[in-house]
Every structure is written in structure tokens, then in C-alpha cells.
Design an enzyme around this catalytic site. Structure first.
Site, short mmCIF file in Angstrom:
data_model
loop_
_atom_site.label_atom_id
_atom_site.label_comp_id
_atom_site.label_asym_id
_atom_site.label_seq_id
_atom_site.Cartn_x
_atom_site.Cartn_y
_atom_site.Cartn_z
CD GLN A 23 7.75 1.67 -9.98
OE1 GLN A 23 8.78 1.05 -10.20
NE2 GLN A 23 6.64 1.08 -9.59
N GLY A 24 9.07 6.53 -9.54
CA GLY A 24 9.84 7.01 -8.38
C GLY A 24 9.33 6.43 -7.08
CE1 TYR A 25 5.22 4.13 -7.25
CE2 TYR A 25 5.05 1.95 -6.28
CZ TYR A 25 4.46 3.02 -6.92
OH TYR A 25 3.13 2.96 -7.22
CB SER A 26 13.41 2.23 -4.59
OG SER A 26 12.76 1.05 -4.95
CD GLU A 48 7.11 -2.99 -10.27
OE1 GLU A 48 6.62 -2.48 -9.25
OE2 GLU A 48 8.33 -3.05 -10.49
#
Lengths: 371, 376, 371, 376
Positions: B131-134, B249
Site C-alpha cells: 500500500q503506497g499511502y504515507s 483497513e
């Protein structure tokens, strides 16, 4: 921060602060010896410097070549050690063990090396996973001119590099402390890396022979010695915890002043301000309690033991709060090895356990108060 | 009801026959779980067999439609399956961010082509997602992300950096929030994009934690080319997809971790507790919370049977878990201390450390929670 | 607020809410009977209304003229009682005592009056200042066809106005419960006003004669009855605490939205928002725990007792937090008699003690878990 | 030092001779204390004798100058006197807001005439003062007060309302903050004024608390005429006087209340604690705090010997006491609960209630405390 010190104390603090802030810093000591996986977990060169500056002799009488100062002064040094997480034999060797040797014949044998910052001494008291000095099962049996020691000890800080180990054992006469030299026959020492990367030791005494000169104080008089040793160690550890917590807070406040979220400094969020204000108050109270305990020890007051437990309990809880708040307010980076704040959390864990944790001492306060 | 009873009987029989004995042992830690993926490292044949058998029935994702590799089960059947698995202590056959996070978002926002392409391989555990969020300077303010995604006509060009990417170094593909319009307000101009971690220009660097572990990575994108059909939902409207996914999530996290029906902390550490009356007091209160929290989960489940998932509830639930993990007992008496109790040694750089704080690091919900504080 | 109720439950809640919000309100009940220094501390007319609406029969079997519902439904009513601090015999009479009478011959004697909202029943269990039902020293000696009861009881809620008192005493066969009628010879009842202005009672049993019909269930079978009674009472009290805490929070949030300081609404201060958010979460969890406990009781589950203690402990702590936050966030006026929030604090104190406080139940959880 | 030794010996002898036996018993509550005043109600002859004997030596205010009725003692002598009083458990001969609050402000800001007029009668306990600070809509934001004070040439005219005026119904005079300039910024335009509560237009109404007690009043001013020479300090600069006085109020409060050297809560309630292990745990921690706090007081005293009073320190100290009083144990486990433990009965409207929260009501310091949180 600090208190209302006299001129000598201020000077001592400046000396300690300078030394620990430079040579004793996290980069120069803790990380260095950790990353090289040093078997001792601390730097002998710095210990030598402690000797050169006279710090090793703070609690040693002037007649024995020391400075003849008191526990308040030892606490001043320990607060700076705490701030910098400086791995050092100072607390155990120069505070607790020196207190044990006070007035005994063993002074001549061990004090010169300690004063010089060459000798490292250890305390083998704890036998279980927790500090419970009321429970000592190690045995000392009369044997010839001396004793045979048997039993297991653990959480012996700097035990793997100690030149001499003060071990508490139960003889027919009661608890007795013995000074056992490194490498004694039948003594097995296993170095263990603790959470803060310092090295403790598990020790097995399998019929270790010592002669009667090794008795610290009187045979069967160990409880009195142990009481003095533990008071000294606990009060000192309280100061170290206060220093540790204070620096964790200082680093965190710095971070709050830099880090922006949602377009403003996180230090501007009221919820964080309140938590910081609370922590600040707690640290001031913990520091005062530690100093009070040390003053009472220096005065030889009857009720010092109560205040020592108050100090260790208060400093322990406060330091734990400081590192927890610190790691949390740093956010994710607080848990990375790159940032120092996590090292404060790890050191806090060990220092809280050393000489009894906050629960142990609050319980002790309750028992001393009769409930 | 009769149908459900026979479904239960069939399921029970099938599980008895197909769940290997060692897959009925509790999972010891994240490395002991089955994560699947192109380079999956199975701990045992049993682990692989269990995943494959469940995947073959679509039971890694029992409530997904069968055409996307799911089991096509009704909510009641899904619940029955979980109960029967719980009955024999069967492990989750496949831990996967694809299942818990990306899948629901694709089912809602993906094109038919995207669903057909990505969902079955998630269900079979063939592709491991991250997951590429932060981002480094975004923190809790997720929407201030700066990873740049330019439309180059026949492809997207991605440049930027992500952080706290769980298992990025082990993942095959990433679902990722990128900024496609820098002139729009911060919640606009974000798109939700998928790409292969093997694409040229993608690199990862594990982050060493104080525990000695490195579950998180920094992830760098340097002129990464992404095919045009790999944006999910509308371009510039990725925030909607992101929020929907976060809801799932949170649900996943609220179902993990400490509490659950995993029993009592005091029971597990009865010998330590016996010699520390103050710790016993703290732990007794902790256990009250740990036993009360699952009741709240149950209420949420009952609620879900009737309505859409209560996001705020899950958010709060998660906050409570975080609070418990972080300071279950009292200020400065965190659960990690418990670990320190058990033995003061052997912890050096490999100690478990405050791993529970990790949830905090990922926390992106404080604003909504605070808003929830003052119901209108 | 509440939960995921079915249609019947929703209807019940609406009924209870309407009744307690109007006739059962603080102005119409608590303040009224307090200010007139009513010797009963509650209104008989409202109790009659409970009967007319069928609420008194929630836990009574349909065969006995009740609604045949369960503890979940009783909890729905108690939550509304809690919100309005409605002084009412409902918890003790219609929940705990009804549970004791279930399946006994005494049903015929007492249920009709209870169903009608005419009979008030009390429980005489506690003997010391704290709820410790493990310790029962009151004696029941065989005497003729029946028993002679001796001993002291306290914290007998509504004891001064009860028509029948269920008293736990120790006979040779073990703990036995007896139903003693008001005015029995040798029974001394002293009404005492509690912190919340309700009336409890101290009772002295000085050789009170009862015949064998007065035995609730079996002679020596009191522990099983007591367990059911206490489970019912504790689960019910948990719901009442949740209602009380929820309303205290609601009043406080309203106040935060009105009161200005330093030119802004105090509800805009982040520190208060965080505390409110925390409290809100705690209340949701406490409510879920209470409902879970009641569901388990309704299912007759073996492990209901554990969840009952979890619920009472959680609801007790949460309600106490809610009233404390409430009074504090109201500032000075929170402590004035003019504002209702202080009444919530006082009721919380009593309700927390009733059937065992949060410490008692957390300790019980620990003991049930074997530590 | 020799002088101090002989002072100590003389003091000890005088106290032994002059402090009545019943004035060596602990004060049970505020109504048991000696408050003086025009209509003083002495509980006993001994109480009056003790006040008068101490006042005659100036020892009700030992460190005030003798010309204003004080004892003229040095700090060391004052400390010695207090130690000797503590040694025999001698009560404070006179509780007085005049001594603890107004006196220090008059000594600093009063004219010579004001000092000569007001201080001696404070020292002798002849006039009981109350404090007119809080107003209904001001709360913590004290400086937003609205009580109006107009200059009518030969007198001031005061109109407005105060609230939380402690013992206003029993006080003879009031020191009061009033607004003399409504056009100035809120901290400007405030004056510090003194007047007789018997003046026409002054009325008070006790506030009934949930404890059943009424230590506080609402106080109303309706065209109250005040002589021109009864403003302390400069007109419109009363905020300076107010702040100075608050510093002394905080010191007084930080010396009161729970902790002090009054011993251990657990010791006092050993029988209750014995049957409640969780309560014992809370109280053990409470006692740690209660024993640690006086150490902080001592440090402040040491500091005062060298410098000006550390206001922020006292503010924090006070905050900590408030915190302890309010939730000494843990959330929702306040000390008042302790009272509830001892006996669930006999508490109706006369119960002690959460009296400790009173301090909170008076709290005017949160901003300065919060600022203290981030040392620059």
C-alpha cells in the site's frame, strides 16, 4: 530543569554535562559500542576519564583519596549520564559498591582501582526475573578459613566485565555479602545483551571458595550493608531516570516545534501542549523526590529508605511516561533506529527494572506505611 | 435455515478433511503467516496445500463473487464458514492486503476488466500487494501527499517517495496514491493507481526499527512508467477510493491484535502477576477492557448485518485498541513492560520492542475521531 | 447511543424513554421527593405506571402474567432510568427479586403485586460497608416448622419501604434465601438517606421467625439463587450506569457548545475534544459489554458471570469518568445544586457501590481467570 | 546562629506557656478554624485567647513589619516559629484572606495611609475580608470582568456582580476587581478597590453546592458608593495588583490540602484498603505522589531563599495538587470515592461530596501553564 545548587554542585554539574555531552554522547558511546557489538557494552577509556576528573571518588572519603561528597552530588552526575544514555559503570561501581565498601577492610583492596577508573565492580543480588532482594537463596557454607558459595544470580549489570563481584548469599548467620574476584574457580559468567544494549550477566556460583577476607562487613551483617547499597543504587538510579526522562522530553519538545501537520506546528495543538505540561510537572516532582532522598541519605536520616522508594517509584513512572510520550509524539520515526528517542525507551526499560521497578517500590511504600 | 445447517455440515466435513493439522496451530507471528506472492516462501508443504485448497473453493475470499475467484457465499454462509474454521482453530489460509484492502476497493471502483485481471490472482495468493499511502512529510495529513503522476499520453509517469510501506520489499505490486493535479485543492487532484513493483525506477529500502525488525520500507519512484489502464476510479478522484479502502483497513485492524477472544493477559502471565500486586491491579483492569472490546465488535457485526459499515465506530474501535496496546495499564505502564518482566535479558536489538506502536504510526484518523467527539 | 435493536426492543425503548423523560424526569421525581424529604425516596405513582405499562413484568414468564422478555429488555428500560436518575424499585424488585422468585412457589404470593406496580421488594445481602456477598454471617437456625433469623444487613435499597425483603443467611445446610414480610416481629429497619437521596436501610434481624414457606428455592441452595440474583442485578445496574454516564456526557457536550471562554466555545478547545472523544468511546464499549452480559444471561450461558463482572466493572469506571468529566467541564456551576450534573455524580457513587464496585468486579474477573 | 537558637528557645517556651491544649488539636474542617472578623464566632475561649495572644506579639503575621501589626521577624525566624508551632501541633491562630491575599498586595501596592489603616486590623483578626474576582461569564478568563466602577468626582460608584465569592456572607470587607475603563483592552482598565460589605447596595446570596454546603456566594453591587481613597495601586492598573495577589493565593493553596506532611492515605484507611487489592494499588501510587510533592515544595522553598517566588512553579504545583485531588488514583477513581467506601450511608445532602473540585472552579491559570509546557 535543575535545581538550586550551590556553587560546587553547579561546577560539578557543568563538568559532568560537558563530559557526557561530548565524549559520553550517544554517538560516541552507546551507538559506537552497540554497533561494534562490544562484549563489555561500555567504553573503558571514558571510565578512565571519570577517574581522572575525580568523579569515581564522589562518595569516597577524602581520607581514602576521594572527594568526600554525597549522594546529591552523585545524583548530579547520574542525571547527566541519564540525559546522554552514557553506558558507564558509575552507578553500580562508584555509587552502590563504594557504599558497600565504606568502612570495611576491603577498601584498600578495591578503592584505588575504582578511583583510577580502572576497576569495574558488580552487584550480584537478584536471582529471579524481577528485583526481589528479600528472596536470597544463594548459599554460603563455612569451609575451612572461609566460605563456599553456591547459587545463581542474574541481571548482574557489567557482570561480564567486572573485576570484582559483590554477591549476596545466605549463611547460617544470615545474609552476608562477599567480594568475589573475577575468574574465581567455580564461577560461571554468561554475558547477556539487555534491551538497552548494555551487557548484564547471569552467574552461577558452583562451590566458589572465598576466604574470610572476602566478607563485606560482618558475617551475617549483610542486610544492613544491602540496605545501604540498595538505598544508594536506587536513589542514584532515580536521578539517572530523571535525566533520561528530561532529555527525552527536551528532544520531543524540539520535535514539536519543528514538525508540521495540517499546516501548523504540532506543538500548537492543545492536546499535545497539555500532555507536555503534565510531563514537565511530573519530571520536576520526580527530580525533587530524588534529591530529597539523596539529602536524607547524606544526613544519615532514619527515614531515608521510605523516600528512596518514593523517588524510585516516581522517577520510574515519570521516565516511562516521558519515553512513551516521546516515542508517540515523534510518530513513526520515533520507532526507527535512526532516531535516538527509541534508545531512551529501551534504556528506560532496563533502568526501571534495575534495583526494583515502580510497582515494586510503590508496593514497598505501602508496606512501610503498614498497608 | 435448513440450507445453512447442511452448509455447516458440509463445511465442517470438508475442513476436517482438508485443513492440515499444523494449520490448526496458532500463528506465532507475522513471519509464520502465509502471505502468498510471486516469490512466496512457504514455511511448509501444509501451508501451501492449505492456501491452495481454500483458494480452489474460492474460500480465501468467501464472500467475493465466483467470477473473480471468490466463494460467492452469502453473509450467513461466510459467518458459518468462519465459525467452523474457528471451531478447529484453522489458520487464515492467506494474509493479504490484496484481500483486506485493495479487493473491496476494486470491487466497488474497478472496471470490469480490472476486476477480472486483478481479483482472481489476489484470491489465489499469486500476487502480493503493498500500500503506497504515507509520505515523509504528510504523516497524519495523508492528503497532503506529493508523489507526482504525469499524463504522458500513452502512459503515466510517477516520481516521488512513499514511507512506512509495509513489506514493500516483499510485495509484487503496489496500490498507490499519487497527485495528478497540483493546482487543485489538496483532497482533489489525487489518483489511485496500480503498478508492478518490478517496474524500472521502483526501489525500496527497509526501515530499521528499535525492535530490530524492519517490516516497513521507504519506497522510491524514479520515472516509473505505468500503463494508462491502471488507474482505479476516475482520475483526480482517487481520494474517494482511498477513503473507502481505509474503512476496510480499519475493519481489518479492529479485528486484529490484542483483544479478540485470545483470552486474558493475567491468565497468561499468572506467575509474574502473582508477585506484583500493583501489576495485577493494572492487568485486571486491562483484562476488563480486553473482554469488553469484543462485545463492541459483536455489536458492530450485528449492525453490519443491517446497514453499511459504521466507519466512525470502527475508527473509534481502532483508537481504543491503539490506546490499549499503547498504554493498556496506566501511564507509563505499557504492555511492552510486560515483555520486559518476563526476562530482563536476551532482548538487545532483537527484542520485541513497542511494536504495538506501529498502529499509531499509521494512524490517519484523528480528525474524524475528534469530530466524532461532538455529535451534532 | 443504542444499539441495534429489533422492532420490539425499539418500541420498548421508546416507551421507557417517553415515560422516564416526562413523569420520571429529575424535576418530577428525584428533586421532588428529595425536596419533600420523602421517607421512601421514590414515587409510588410512577411505580404503578410501570405496572400499567407492563414494565414490571419484563422478566416475568408469560404464564405468570408477565411479558416473558429478557435481561436485554430490562437493560433497555434501565438505561432510560439511568439517563433520568429516576428513583425506582425497578432494578431491585422487577429485575433482581423477580429473578430470585423464578420457578419458586413464592411466585404466587409476590408476583401479582409486583406486576401491578404495588409491591416493592428488597434484597438484604450486604453486611459490611462494601458489597462482599462471599461473606454472609447472618444466621438461620431451625426452629419448629421454620427458621429463626439473626444478624445485621445494610445497604438494603428501598428496604425502608419494602413489602418483602429477601434476606441471605447461613443455615447448617449452607446459604439460604428467605422472604421476610414487612413488619415481621424482631425485624428492625432504619431508613438511611444515601448520597443520591434515595433511601437505603440498615436492618437488624433479632430472632425473626419465618416458616418454611419463606425459603426461596431450596434450603441450603441459596448460593445458586444468589448467583442468579446478583448476575441479574449487576447486569441491570451496568445498563443503568451506562444510561447515567451517557446522559451526563450529553449534558456536558451541550454545555461545551454553549459556554464561551477567551472568546470561543469551550467545545472548540482540542484538549476537551479529545477527552470527550475518549469518553464517547468508553461509553460505547461499556454499553456493548452490558448488552453482551445480558444476552449471555438470556441464553443461559455458562460463562455469563464473567461477562457480568466485566460489564459492571467497565460500566462503573466509565460512568464515574463521565460524571467526573461532566462536573469538571461544567466548571464551578457543576458543583452547584442548581445544575443537574452534580446529581449524576451523586447517583453514580451509589450505583457504583450497588452489587459491587468496579474494583470488586475487576478483581473478580482476575480471580475467575485464575490470577 | 546563636541568636536563632535563643529565639527558638524563647519561642518554644512562650508557645508552651501560651498555646492552649485544645489549640494543639488538628483543625477538623473550615468551620472549626478561627476566621476572626467583626462578628467573629469563636468556637471556644481558647480559640479567641490563642488568636489574641498571637496577635499581640504580631505573630499572626510574623514576617510583616511591626508598624503594621506584624512580628517583624526575619525569614529564618519566621521559619523557626513555624517549626516550633508544628512541633507542638499548634493551630494557625487566624485563617484570613486578609493575611494570605490582600496583605501582601497592600504591602507592595498600598499607600502608607492604606497600610496603616488596613493591615493592623487584619493582623488582629478584626476585619474579615473576601475576594471579589470571579464573575458569572468570565470564568477562567478573569480579565473579561464587567463589574462597572464610575468616577463620580467625590466617590466611586460600583455596579455589577461577582460569583464564587468565598464566605462573602460572613466577610466584613471585600477586595474587588472592577472595570474603570470600558474602552481599554481587557487587561487594562481594571482597578483594584476595597470597600465595606455593609455599604448600601451590597447583597450576597449563598450558592448551594451538591455537598449541601454553601461556602461560596453570589455577590451583587447596586449603586455602591466607595470613597476615593480606597483604590489600591493606580486606577486602571489593577491587573498588576491582581496578578501579584494571585501569586500569593497560589502559594497559599499549594501549601494546603491533601499532601503536605499529613501522612499516608493508605495508612489512614488501612482497613478499607485491606479488602480491596485494586484500591490498594491505586492508593500506593497516590501515596508515592503525596510523598513526592512535599519534596518539590522544599525545593521551591530553597529557591525562594535565593530569588523571587517562582510563580510558574507554584502554578504547576497547584495543578498537580488539583490533579491529585481530583483524580488521585485513576480515571474515575477519585478520592471522593474513598469517602463513599467508608460507609455508603449517612451522606444524603450533607455528604462531603467532591469539595476538592472547588479548586478547579477557581482555576485561572491554564493559559500560563500551557505556555509553560513548551519552554523556549
Amino acid at each position: 530543569m535543575p535545581l538550586y545548587l550551590n556553587d560546587d554542585q553547579n561546577m560539578l554539574r557543568d563538568t559532568a554535562r560537558e563530559l557526557m555531552g561530548a565524549e559520553g554522547s550517544i554517538a560516541n558511546q552507546l551507538r559506537k559500542y552497540r554497533d561494534m557489538e562490544c562484549k563489555d557494552g561500555f567504553g573503558h577509556a571514558l571510565w578512565k576519564q571519570f577517574g581522572e576528573l575525580g568523579l569515581t571518588g564522589i562518595l569516597v572519603d577524602e581520607a581514602d583519596g576521594g572527594l568526600g561528597l554525597g549522594h546529591v552530588e552523585a545524583g548530579i552526575v547520574l542525571e547527566e549520564i541519564g540525559r546522554n544514555l552514557t553506558p558507564s559503570p558509575f552507578l553500580v561501581t562508584a555509587v552502590a559498591v563504594v557504599e558497600a565498601l565504606r568502612g570495611t577492610k576491603l577498601r584498600e583492596r578495591w578503592l584505588p582501582g575504582i578511583l583510577a577508573g580502572e576497576t569495574v565492580a558488580a552487584l550480584a543480588i537478584d536471582e529471579g526475573a524481577k528485583h526481589r532482594p528479600e528472596i536470597i537463596e544463594a548459599r554460603a557454607e563455612r569451609s575451612g578459613n572461609g566460605f563456599r558459595l553456591s547459587g545463581k544470580k542474574q541481571f548482574v549489570v557489567q557482570g561480564a566485565s567486572a573485576d570484582v563481584i559483590l554477591v549476596a548469599a545466605r549463611s547460617d548467620e544470615g545474609i552476608t555479602l562477599f567480594a568475589v574476584e573475577k575468574g574465581a574457580h567455580g564461577l560461571d559468567v554468561e554475558g547477556v545483551r539487555l534491551a538497552d544494549s548494555s551487557i548484564g550477566a547471569r552467574m552461577t556460583f558452583d562451590g566458589v571458595e572465598v576466604d574470610s577476607d572476602a566478607v563485606v562487613g560482618e558475617v551475617g551483617g549483610g542486610e544492613a550493608v544491602l540496605k545501604r547499597v540498595l538505598n544508594a543504587g536506587r536513589a542514584g538510579a532515580s536521578s539517572e531516570l530523571v535525566g533520561l526522562g528530561s532529555q527525552a522530553m527536551a528532544m520531543t519538545v524540539d520535535y514539536l516545534k519543528q514538525r508540521k501537520q495540517f499546516g501548523k506546528l504540532i506543538g500548537e495543538f492543545q492536546a499535545l501542549q497539555h500532555r507536555a505540561a503534565h510531563l514537565y510537572s511530573e519530571l520536576e516532582i520526580a527530580r525533587s523526590a530524588a534529591i530529597k532522598a539523596q539529602q536524607l541519605l547524606d544526613e544519615g536520616a532514619e527515614d531515608a529508605e521510605l523516600m528512596v522508594s518514593v523517588a524510585k517509584a516516581k522517577a520510574g513512572r515519570t521516565s516511562a511516561l516521558a519515553v512513551q510520550e516521546g516515542v508517540q509524539m515523534h510518530g513513526g520515526i520515533g520507532m526507527t533506529d535512526e532516531y535516538d528517542i527509541g534508545l531512551y525507551m529501551k534504556r528506560d526499560r532496563v533502568l526501571n527494572e534495575l534495583f526494583g521497578d515502580a510497582n515494586y517500590h510503590a508496593d514497598k511504600v505501602a508496606r512501610m506505611k503498614g498497608y | 435455515m435448513a440450507d445453512l445447517d447442511s452448509f455447516r455440515a458440509d463445511t465442517r466435513a470438508w475442513l476436517e478433511a482438508n485443513c492440515p493439522a499444523e494449520m490448526r496451530e496458532p500463528v506465532r507471528d507475522e513471519s509464520d503467516a502465509c502471505w502468498g506472492g510471486r516469490n512466496a516462501k512457504f514455511k511448509s508443504d501444509a501451508q501451501k496445500a492449505w492456501m491452495d485448497r481454500m483458494a480452489a473453493r474460492g474460500w480465501t475470499v468467501p464472500d467475493w463473487p465466483t467470477e473473480y475467484g471468490g466463494g460467492g457465499l452469502s453473509p450467513a454462509e461466510t459467518k458459518t464458514l468462519r465459525q467452523e474454521m474457528a471451531r478447529i482453530g484453522a489458520r487464515n489460509p492467506l494474509h493479504s492486503f490484496g484481500i483486506s484492502m485493495l479487493g473491496p476497493a476494486l470491487l466497488k471502483y474497478g472496471t470490469e476488466e480490472q476486476k477480472k485481471r486483478f481479483l482472481p490472482e489476489i484470491a489465489r495468493g499469486e500476487i502480493r500487494w503493498c500500500q503506497g499511502y504515507s509520505e515523509p512529510n504528510a504523516g497524519s495529513d495523508l492528503a497532503s501527499l506529493q508523489t507526482k503522476c504525469e499524463d504522458k499520453g500513452d502512459h503515466w509517469l510517477v516520481n516521488g517517495q512513499k514511507v512506512w510501506t509495509s513489506y514493500a520489499d516483499k510485495a509484487d505490486w503496489i496500490f498507490c496514491l499519487v497527485r495528478t493535479d497540483f493546482s487543485a485543492p489538496k483532497h482533489k487532484g489525487i489518483s489511485f493507481i496500480l503498478f508492478d513493483m518490478a517496474s524500472p525506477g521502483v526501489s525500496t529500502k527497509p526501515i530499521l526499527l528499535i525492535s530490530g525488525n524492519s517490516p516497513f520500507c521507504e519506497t522510491f519512484f524514479d520515472d516509473v512508467q505505468v500503463p494508462k489502464d491502471q488507474v482505479v476510479g476516475e482520475v483526480d478522484k482517487g481520494w474517494d477510493v482511498a477513503k473507502y479502502l481505509l474503512g476496510h483497513e480499519r475493519e481489518m485492524i479492529s479485528g486484529m491484535g490484542l483483544g479478540g477472544n485470545s483470552g486474558s493477559l493475567g491468565e497468561a502471565f499468572a506467575d509474574v502477576v502473582a508477585q506484583d500486586p500493583l501489576l495485577r491491579a493494572d492487568i485486571a483492569r486491562f483484562d476488563v477492557d480486553a473482554l469488553a472490546c469484543p462485545a463492541f465488535d459483536d455489536e458492530i457485526c450485528r449492525h453490519r448485518a443491517q446497514q453499511a459499515p459504521p466507519r466512525a465506530g470502527h475508527g473509534r474501535r481502532r483508537l481504543e485498541r491503539a490506546r490499549m496496546g499503547q498504554r493498556p495499564l496506566e501511564e507509563g505502564q505499557g504492555r511492552p513492560r510486560m515483555a520486559a518482566h518476563q526476562g530482563q535479558f536476551d532482548r538487545g536489538r532483537d527484542q520485541r520492542g513497542p511494536a504495538r506502536n506501529r498502529r499509531q504510526a499509521h494512524s490517519r484518523t484523528p480528525r474524524s475521531l475528534t469530530h466524532a467527539a461532538l455529535p451534532q
